[in-house]
Motif scaffolding. Structure first.
Motif, PDB file in Angstrom:
ATOM      1  N   LEU A  44       0.703  -1.347   0.085  1.00  0.00           N
ATOM      2  CA  LEU A  44       0.025   0.022   0.090  1.00  0.00           C
ATOM      3  C   LEU A  44       0.797   1.287   0.138  1.00  0.00           C
ATOM      4  CD1 LEU A  44      -2.893  -0.871   2.619  1.00  0.00           C
ATOM      5  CD2 LEU A  44      -2.878  -1.097   0.245  1.00  0.00           C
ATOM      6  N   ARG A  46       1.891   4.700   0.947  1.00  0.00           N
ATOM      7  CA  ARG A  46       1.151   5.843   1.543  1.00  0.00           C
ATOM      8  C   ARG A  46      -0.261   5.550   1.535  1.00  0.00           C
ATOM      9  NH1 ARG A  46       4.699  10.346   2.461  1.00  0.00           N
ATOM     10  NH2 ARG A  46       6.622   9.952   1.567  1.00  0.00           N
ATOM     11  N   ALA A  47      -0.627   4.829   0.944  1.00  0.00           N
ATOM     12  CA  ALA A  47      -2.171   4.564   0.850  1.00  0.00           C
ATOM     13  C   ALA A  47      -2.718   3.727   2.045  1.00  0.00           C
ATOM     14  CB  ALA A  47      -2.767   3.968  -0.643  1.00  0.00           C
ATOM     15  N   GLY A  49      -3.492   4.511   5.031  1.00  0.00           N
ATOM     16  CA  GLY A  49      -4.435   5.070   5.966  1.00  0.00           C
ATOM     17  C   GLY A  49      -5.664   4.933   5.381  1.00  0.00           C
ATOM     18  N   ASN A  50      -5.825   5.062   4.014  1.00  0.00           N
ATOM     19  CA  ASN A  50      -7.249   4.654   3.488  1.00  0.00           C
ATOM     20  C   ASN A  50      -7.609   3.274   3.175  1.00  0.00           C
ATOM     21  OD1 ASN A  50      -7.303   7.727   3.143  1.00  0.00           O
ATOM     22  ND2 ASN A  50      -6.166   7.578   1.193  1.00  0.00           N
ATOM     23  N   GLU A  51      -6.653   2.516   3.023  1.00  0.00           N
ATOM     24  CA  GLU A  51      -7.009   1.172   2.761  1.00  0.00           C
ATOM     25  C   GLU A  51      -7.056   0.013   3.960  1.00  0.00           C
ATOM     26  OE1 GLU A  51      -7.852   0.475  -0.428  1.00  0.00           O
ATOM     27  OE2 GLU A  51      -7.600   2.420  -1.175  1.00  0.00           O
ATOM     28  N   GLY A  54     -10.248  -1.495   4.890  1.00  0.00           N
ATOM     29  CA  GLY A  54     -10.860  -2.241   3.583  1.00  0.00           C
ATOM     30  C   GLY A  54     -10.034  -3.790   3.747  1.00  0.00           C
ATOM     31  N   CYS A  55      -8.777  -3.662   3.822  1.00  0.00           N
ATOM     32  CA  CYS A  55      -7.787  -4.725   3.663  1.00  0.00           C
ATOM     33  C   CYS A  55      -8.183  -5.724   4.957  1.00  0.00           C
ATOM     34  CB  CYS A  55      -6.438  -4.451   3.726  1.00  0.00           C
ATOM     35  SG  CYS A  55      -5.825  -3.603   2.323  1.00  0.00           S
ATOM     36  N   THR A  81       3.772   6.733  10.083  1.00  0.00           N
ATOM     37  CA  THR A  81       2.386   6.749   9.810  1.00  0.00           C
ATOM     38  C   THR A  81       1.895   5.173   9.834  1.00  0.00           C
ATOM     39  OG1 THR A  81       2.498   8.847   8.530  1.00  0.00           O
ATOM     40  CG2 THR A  81       0.429   7.233   8.230  1.00  0.00           C
ATOM     41  N   LEU A  85      -0.730   3.754  12.602  1.00  0.00           N
ATOM     42  CA  LEU A  85      -1.985   3.436  12.285  1.00  0.00           C
ATOM     43  C   LEU A  85      -2.786   1.936  12.829  1.00  0.00           C
ATOM     44  CD1 LEU A  85      -2.529   5.032   8.823  1.00  0.00           C
ATOM     45  CD2 LEU A  85      -3.698   5.729  11.020  1.00  0.00           C
TER      46      LEU A  85
END
Length: 218
Positions: A44, A46-47, A49-51, A54-55, A81, A85
């Protein structure tokens, strides 16, 4: 109706790849081996935080979170980060579901993987897992094989930053190279060992490891 054993969920994001694992807690196969684990990896970057959620739900939908019996998370060192998270998510789930939470450093997971792969010659001596950070110094953790410890490996010193030249250890040194799926398997194994030893594992002490500050003041 057969009652299924509770589930162990593990999260690892100490590299650019998120690894998520699921395994029946305490269950064994007919030959005595631990129950098979489901492990998924997601590159992922840097993605994350958004994923992240969902994962997680791809492997274990939220409607089944009540089936969990224990949680485990890699506490770093890793990206600021990503590590933060996953640790925050693990702590939140443990608090809300009232479950034990095991936190293990990513260096401990690497150390155990290398040990099981036969890369240690002297079982009686401490050894170091280390990572060089350009312009910052050397991050090192110290480990020792110890059959009295669940999982067989003791973390004598959690990973920390050594800034002064020549400050690093003189003993056996091994590179801290994350292998997400393999290290996630070690995370599951260590948490299973902690559960078998009836270690209570409250969520409050589980915090991310930051050997270097994300903001360094002059």
């Amino acid at each position: 109706m057969t009652e299924h054993p509770p589930l162990l969920l593990a999260l690892h994001s100490s590299s650019d790849t998120l690894a998520v694992g699921l395994q029946a807690l305490g269950a064994r196969q007919p030959g005595g081996e631990p129950a098979a684990a489901q492990i998924a990896t997601h590159p992922l970057g840097r993605a994350l935080g958004n994923e992240l959620l969902g994962c997680l739900e791809e492997l274990l939908p939220a409607r089944r979170w009540s089936h969990l019996g224990r949680l485990a998370v890699a506490t770093g060192p890793g990206g600021f980060t990503g590590t933060r998270l996953t640790v925050v998510l693990a702590r939140t789930l443990a608090q809300q579901l009232q479950l034990p939470l095991d936190g293990f450093s990513s260096f401990l997971l690497i150390a155990r993987r290398l040990w099981l792969a036969g890369e240690l010659n002297d079982d009686a001596e401490p050894f170091w897992i280390e990572q060089t950070l350009p312009r910052r110094g050397l991050v090192s953790g110290c480990y020792l094989l110890d059959p009295a410890v669940p999982g067989g490996l003791q973390e004598l010193q959690a990973p920390r930053l050594l800034r002064a030249p020549g400050e690093g250890p003189a003993a056996r040194r091994l590179e801290a190279r994350v292998e997400p799926a393999a290290d996630l398997a070690q995370l599951l194994a260590l948490s299973q060992a902690a559960a078998a030893a009836q270690i209570t594992a409250p969520w409050q002490p589980v915090l991310p490891l930051y050997p270097t500050s994300p903001v360094e003041l002059g």
